[in-house]
Design an enzyme around this catalytic site. Sequence first.
Site, PDB file in Angstrom:
ATOM      1  N   ASP A 176       2.390 -52.159  32.732  1.00  0.00           N
ATOM      2  CA  ASP A 176       2.193 -50.842  32.994  1.00  0.00           C
ATOM      3  C   ASP A 176       3.430 -49.560  33.307  1.00  0.00           C
ATOM      4  O   ASP A 176       3.472 -48.603  32.438  1.00  0.00           O
ATOM      5  CB  ASP A 176       0.882 -49.819  33.585  1.00  0.00           C
ATOM      6  CG  ASP A 176      -0.021 -50.701  32.453  1.00  0.00           C
ATOM      7  OD1 ASP A 176      -0.289 -50.827  31.243  1.00  0.00           O
ATOM      8  OD2 ASP A 176      -1.664 -50.942  33.095  1.00  0.00           O
TER       9      ASP A 176
ATOM     10  N   LYS B 233      -4.911 -48.856  31.493  1.00  0.00           N
ATOM     11  CA  LYS B 233      -3.225 -48.602  30.824  1.00  0.00           C
ATOM     12  C   LYS B 233      -2.936 -47.553  30.680  1.00  0.00           C
ATOM     13  O   LYS B 233      -1.968 -47.980  31.411  1.00  0.00           O
ATOM     14  CB  LYS B 233      -3.201 -50.283  29.901  1.00  0.00           C
ATOM     15  CG  LYS B 233      -3.468 -51.688  30.409  1.00  0.00           C
ATOM     16  CD  LYS B 233      -4.070 -52.705  28.676  1.00  0.00           C
ATOM     17  CE  LYS B 233      -4.304 -53.906  29.378  1.00  0.00           C
ATOM     18  NZ  LYS B 233      -3.623 -54.635  30.157  1.00  0.00           N
TER      19      LYS B 233
ATOM     20  N   ALA C 262      -3.689 -45.197  31.951  1.00  0.00           N
ATOM     21  CA  ALA C 262      -3.044 -44.091  32.948  1.00  0.00           C
ATOM     22  C   ALA C 262      -2.309 -44.418  33.739  1.00  0.00           C
ATOM     23  O   ALA C 262      -1.380 -43.940  34.195  1.00  0.00           O
ATOM     24  CB  ALA C 262      -4.746 -44.471  33.745  1.00  0.00           C
ATOM     25  N   ASN C 263      -2.434 -45.658  33.718  1.00  0.00           N
ATOM     26  CA  ASN C 263      -1.305 -46.529  34.634  1.00  0.00           C
ATOM     27  C   ASN C 263      -0.133 -46.015  33.845  1.00  0.00           C
ATOM     28  O   ASN C 263       1.212 -45.653  34.650  1.00  0.00           O
ATOM     29  CB  ASN C 263      -1.288 -47.619  34.419  1.00  0.00           C
ATOM     30  CG  ASN C 263      -2.490 -48.155  35.672  1.00  0.00           C
ATOM     31  OD1 ASN C 263      -3.362 -47.642  36.543  1.00  0.00           O
ATOM     32  ND2 ASN C 263      -2.567 -49.249  34.973  1.00  0.00           N
TER      33      ASN C 263
ATOM     34  N   ASP D 245       2.659 -58.346  44.414  1.00  0.00           N
ATOM     35  CA  ASP D 245       1.028 -57.915  43.683  1.00  0.00           C
ATOM     36  C   ASP D 245       2.163 -57.496  42.341  1.00  0.00           C
ATOM     37  O   ASP D 245       2.404 -56.234  42.351  1.00  0.00           O
ATOM     38  CB  ASP D 245       0.315 -56.925  44.462  1.00  0.00           C
ATOM     39  CG  ASP D 245      -0.669 -56.475  43.664  1.00  0.00           C
ATOM     40  OD1 ASP D 245      -0.595 -57.022  42.539  1.00  0.00           O
ATOM     41  OD2 ASP D 245      -1.473 -55.760  43.961  1.00  0.00           O
TER      42      ASP D 245
ATOM     43  N   ALA E 144       8.991 -62.490  35.700  1.00  0.00           N
ATOM     44  CA  ALA E 144      10.235 -62.177  36.580  1.00  0.00           C
ATOM     45  C   ALA E 144      11.203 -62.560  35.965  1.00  0.00           C
ATOM     46  O   ALA E 144      12.227 -62.256  36.138  1.00  0.00           O
ATOM     47  CB  ALA E 144      10.078 -63.420  37.720  1.00  0.00           C
TER      48      ALA E 144
ATOM     49  N   SER F  83       1.727 -48.585  44.082  1.00  0.00           N
ATOM     50  CA  SER F  83       3.306 -49.055  44.335  1.00  0.00           C
ATOM     51  C   SER F  83       4.176 -49.042  43.013  1.00  0.00           C
ATOM     52  O   SER F  83       4.841 -49.565  43.506  1.00  0.00           O
ATOM     53  CB  SER F  83       2.934 -50.659  43.580  1.00  0.00           C
ATOM     54  OG  SER F  83       2.540 -51.106  42.397  1.00  0.00           O
TER      55      SER F  83
HETATM   56  P1  ADP Z   1       2.861 -57.601  32.527  1.00  0.00           P
HETATM   57  O1  ADP Z   1       2.167 -57.192  33.450  1.00  0.00           O
HETATM   58  O2  ADP Z   1       1.965 -57.190  31.676  1.00  0.00           O
HETATM   59  O3  ADP Z   1       1.121 -59.371  32.629  1.00  0.00           O
HETATM   60  P2  ADP Z   1       4.470 -58.720  33.172  1.00  0.00           P
HETATM   61  O4  ADP Z   1       3.933 -59.740  34.515  1.00  0.00           O
HETATM   62  O5  ADP Z   1       5.796 -59.076  31.962  1.00  0.00           O
HETATM   63  O6  ADP Z   1       3.555 -57.848  32.225  1.00  0.00           O
HETATM   64  O7  ADP Z   1       6.079 -57.917  33.680  1.00  0.00           O
HETATM   65  C1  ADP Z   1       6.391 -56.673  33.359  1.00  0.00           C
HETATM   66  C2  ADP Z   1       8.028 -56.457  33.573  1.00  0.00           C
HETATM   67  O8  ADP Z   1       7.482 -56.384  35.168  1.00  0.00           O
HETATM   68  C3  ADP Z   1       9.167 -57.206  33.788  1.00  0.00           C
HETATM   69  O9  ADP Z   1       9.397 -57.542  32.296  1.00  0.00           O
HETATM   70  C4  ADP Z   1       9.515 -56.961  34.940  1.00  0.00           C
HETATM   71  O10 ADP Z   1      10.836 -55.945  34.579  1.00  0.00           O
HETATM   72  C5  ADP Z   1       8.942 -56.859  36.041  1.00  0.00           C
HETATM   73  N1  ADP Z   1       8.062 -57.788  36.588  1.00  0.00           N
HETATM   74  C6  ADP Z   1       7.161 -58.748  36.600  1.00  0.00           C
HETATM   75  N2  ADP Z   1       6.838 -59.385  37.923  1.00  0.00           N
HETATM   76  C7  ADP Z   1       8.835 -59.310  38.147  1.00  0.00           C
HETATM   77  C8  ADP Z   1       8.530 -59.867  39.127  1.00  0.00           C
HETATM   78  N3  ADP Z   1       8.212 -61.289  40.076  1.00  0.00           N
HETATM   79  N4  ADP Z   1       9.612 -60.205  39.879  1.00  0.00           N
HETATM   80  C9  ADP Z   1      11.220 -58.822  39.269  1.00  0.00           C
HETATM   81  N5  ADP Z   1      10.069 -57.867  38.648  1.00  0.00           N
HETATM   82  C10 ADP Z   1       8.723 -58.366  37.864  1.00  0.00           C
END
Ligand code: ADP
Length: 369
Positions: free
Chosen positions: A316, A38, A40-41, A310, A285, A357
């Site tokens: 991170d 985490k 590092a990312n 993905d 999302a 990415s």
């Molecule tokens: P984690 O990777 O810790 O599970 P989240 O899934 O909540 O964290 O995602 C972190 C952030 O990445 C979100 O607040 C959003 O800004 C972005 N994000 C994650 N998934 C999506 C998605 N499918 N579409 C658009 N943004 C996304």
Amino acid sequence: AEPPLPLITPRAADLTSRLPKTGETIHGHKFFIGFGGKGANQCVQAARLGAKTAMVCKVGKDSFGNDYIENFKQNDISTEFTYQTKDAATGTASIIVNKEGQNIIVIVAGANLLLNTEDLREAANAISSAKVMICQLEVTPAISLEALTMAHSSGDSKLPGTILSQKPLGDVFSGSQIKGEAVASLRCTALIDSGDAGTACRFTRAPLFPGTDQSIFSLKTLFNPAPATADLDPRFYTLSDVFCCNETEAEILTSLAVSSPADAGKAALVLLERGCRVVIITLGAAGCVLLSQAEPVPKYIPTEKVKAVDTTGAGDSFVGALAFYLAYYPNLSLEEMLKRSNFIAAVSVQTAGTQSSYPYKKDLPLDLF
Ligand code: ADP
């Protein structure tokens, strides 16, 4: 939500037809090694946006450790405080994924657990002079706490009028002595020689004095309680200027179900009451929710609608971007910083891989900077 990924991430036997049983050997189709962890990312994402960064961590004196350091260098991250030890292997997560996308994971924290107080002392100047320090829970909690304490007590006051005449350590100033701001009282915790300008004073931020306007302090410590445990030491909250977690982590920490912005607002309130100055809960999302002591009403900040390929490491990318904005654009509103961090994390989910990415500044719209 993604599985916790410590340092190197070998995805052994990617997409096997099924997961092996005890004692069984099966064929897989693809094997690759990627960089993870985490911290590092997050550091890589901040650096790719243009932040000057250093990574304080420990890896093994092995080929993974060497590659790991090389990866930091390629991302313009200072490795001055990236220590190598002979006493443990570089942390790894071995992940086997079947074609349904189910996985089994073995994490070996290795050298991560050997990051110690002496290492932090060596990095003390960098930590106290940094604009922002991010911490997670992939090293021992005691070391994270120590780093947060170090950073928190060195947070700068944003007031232009903090240059004061000689004052002894521990002296308490009244608001009238601090130019242009009606603050109650602040205790001097460090004296900084500012040459002709006199002596500047750094102020303690915790415990806060009644009536103190907290907004005069920069938001310096950004804590990402991941991987989360229900019994998180309460000091993590009071040492967090910004406490940023995802839905799953918020659920573990509050025992509340979090699956909508409204739920996240309620969980954020519970976390805020434990003593953080700002709480952010990311919602995949759906974007994120913001709550701060300055404005204790939850604000929902939606994100872009994109085609996710993905989402591993999206959180991170978000935390790294937020750190960048806190450090380099401290005058933006938190809401604006989060809109931009959402945007950057949304870019990261549109291509495969974790660090691979994460976007660079040059690939992003100019209005983000
Ligand atoms: P984690 O990777 O810790 O599970 P989240 O899934 O909540 O964290 O995602 C972190 C952030 O990445 C979100 O607040 C959003 O800004 C972005 N994000 C994650 N998934 C999506 C998605 N499918 N579409 C658009 N943004 C996304």
